[in-house]
Design an enzyme around this catalytic site. Structure first.
Site, PDB file in Angstrom:
ATOM      1  N   TYR A 226       0.802  -1.228   0.000  1.00 32.30           N
ATOM      2  CA  TYR A 226       0.000   0.000   0.000  1.00 32.30           C
ATOM      3  C   TYR A 226       0.836   1.280   0.000  1.00 32.30           C
ATOM      4  CZ  TYR A 226      -4.632  -2.023   0.046  1.00 32.30           C
ATOM      5  OH  TYR A 226      -5.785  -2.661  -0.343  1.00 32.30           O
ATOM      6  N   LEU A 237      -8.309  -0.581   5.658  1.00 28.73           N
ATOM      7  CA  LEU A 237      -8.880  -1.676   6.458  1.00 28.73           C
ATOM      8  C   LEU A 237     -10.189  -2.168   5.829  1.00 28.73           C
ATOM      9  CD1 LEU A 237      -8.308  -0.092   9.996  1.00 28.73           C
ATOM     10  CD2 LEU A 237      -6.856  -1.779   8.850  1.00 28.73           C
ATOM     11  N   HIS A 238     -10.053  -2.886   4.698  1.00 28.90           N
ATOM     12  CA  HIS A 238     -11.254  -3.339   3.988  1.00 28.90           C
ATOM     13  C   HIS A 238     -12.121  -4.262   4.872  1.00 28.90           C
ATOM     14  CE1 HIS A 238      -9.493  -1.892   0.227  1.00 28.90           C
ATOM     15  NE2 HIS A 238      -8.464  -2.691   0.347  1.00 28.90           N
ATOM     16  N   ASP A 239     -11.604  -5.424   5.195  1.00 25.70           N
ATOM     17  CA  ASP A 239     -12.408  -6.433   5.909  1.00 25.70           C
ATOM     18  C   ASP A 239     -12.757  -6.029   7.329  1.00 25.70           C
ATOM     19  OD1 ASP A 239     -10.859  -9.333   4.286  1.00 25.70           O
ATOM     20  OD2 ASP A 239     -12.291  -7.834   3.591  1.00 25.70           O
TER      21      ASP A 239
END
Ligand code: RIB
Ligand code: CA
Length: 313
Positions: A226, A237-239
């Protein structure tokens, strides 16, 4: 406590979601695993390992779909490492997956506890799609459904227009979007705004808490990926965001939109096409097939604070 089933493709941010939930009131009734970031058997092994490290050695893990419904398997080790855990070389859990396969376990649990279980999906939607084919009543049987997936009105990450979880199995995603349930799709349009500040990253690094120290090891590979995208050594922090909104919906406000998944586009297959125009009468029934909830606003600071507190950072 929120009784939930987590369907995941345990890579790095799936691991962060498990740890977020463990520290914010999730009661994992079961974890089910799909292909995605890594092959499904690797994802299952990683899920067992992270659950053990989170102090949850009794949570059953059920292995599921090994490939998408209508395209070859594609994985994303470049993002998550060859082992799916940032090539940290964590000692794998000695546990093995439970005997019942993922989709069958989702259906069994939903039938056993109608109206009680929240379904959180943070990987490709193949297991959920199969479960819907096995049990068309599934939307009536689950309490809530929150999915990390899609990119409503923003670029994709797996392709120009496709977000990885939808892009890895568009047919399954279409089954999920068309099902008559009140589904929240937490897409890149909001997850890409959850970039941790350097100060937050420093809090994780400085913490003596074993959970923070585990995350610090896990995210090094993720930070490498990233840093060139975000321009600083941090990550999004997708999930964990999908987990957060499953546990505490009031962290965000939502918008009902009509949506579908592109299945035939030469360059756009796997895109979640959401109608954001806003001049048609907005949908009012969240359970209408082809209607989804997307996040309109998010209390990002509170989300970050709950994430860091779950790690003891
Ligand atoms: O697009 C991000 C999603 O794809 C996350 O769930 C990540 O773990 C990958 O599965
Ligand atoms: Ca995932």
């Amino acid at each position: 406590m929120t009784d939930l089933i987590l369907d995941c493709d345990t890579g790095i941010d799936d691991s962060l979601a498990i740890l977020y939930g463990a520290g914010n009131g999730a009661h994992y009734v079961a974890c089910t695993v799909t292909h995605g970031n890594v092959p499904v058997h690797v994802g299952a092994r990683n899920t067992l390992t992270i659950l053990d490290r989170a102090g949850l050695p009794d949570v059953p893990v059920h292995q599921g779909a090994a490939r998408p419904m209508a395209q070859p398997l594609m994985t994303a080790e470049w993002v998550h490492g060859q082992d799916g855990l940032g090539d940290t070389g964590l000692t794998p859990s000695p546990r093995t997956p439970a005997g019942t396969l993922a989709a069958a376990e989702i259906v069994r649990l939903a039938r056993e506890r109608p109206g009680e279980l929240t379904l959180v999906a943070v990987g490709p939607l193949t297991n959920l799609g199969i479960a819907l084919l096995l049990e068309p009543r599934l939307p009536e049987l689950v309490r809530r459904v929150v999915i990390m997936g899609g990119a409503a009105g923003v670029p994709g990450n797996a392709s120009e227009t496709g977000e990885a979880n939808v892009w890895h199995d568009p047919e399954a995603a279409q089954l999920v979007v068309d099902a008559p349930w009140d589904v929240v799709l937490v897409g890149l349009e909001i997850t890409m705004t959850t970039q941790l500040s350097p100060a937050s990253v420093a809090r994780i690094e400085a913490s003596e808490d074993p959970r923070a120290q585990l995350v610090w090891r896990l995210i090094q590979h993720y930070l490498d990926v990233y840093e060139p995208i975000l321009g600083e050594r941090t990550c999004v922090l997708h999930d964990p965001l999908a987990m957060a909104l499953a546990l505490d919906p009031e962290l965000a406000t939502y918008r009902l939109v009509r949506a579908g998944v592109e299945l035939r586009g030469e360059r756009t297959r796997g895109q979640l096409v959401a109608d954001l125009r806003g001049f048609d009468p907005a949908p009012t029934d969240p359970r209408e097939p082809g209607v989804i909830r997307i996040v309109a606003t998010l209390d990002t600071a509170e989300f970050h604070e709950r994430f860091l507190r779950a790690l003891g950072a």
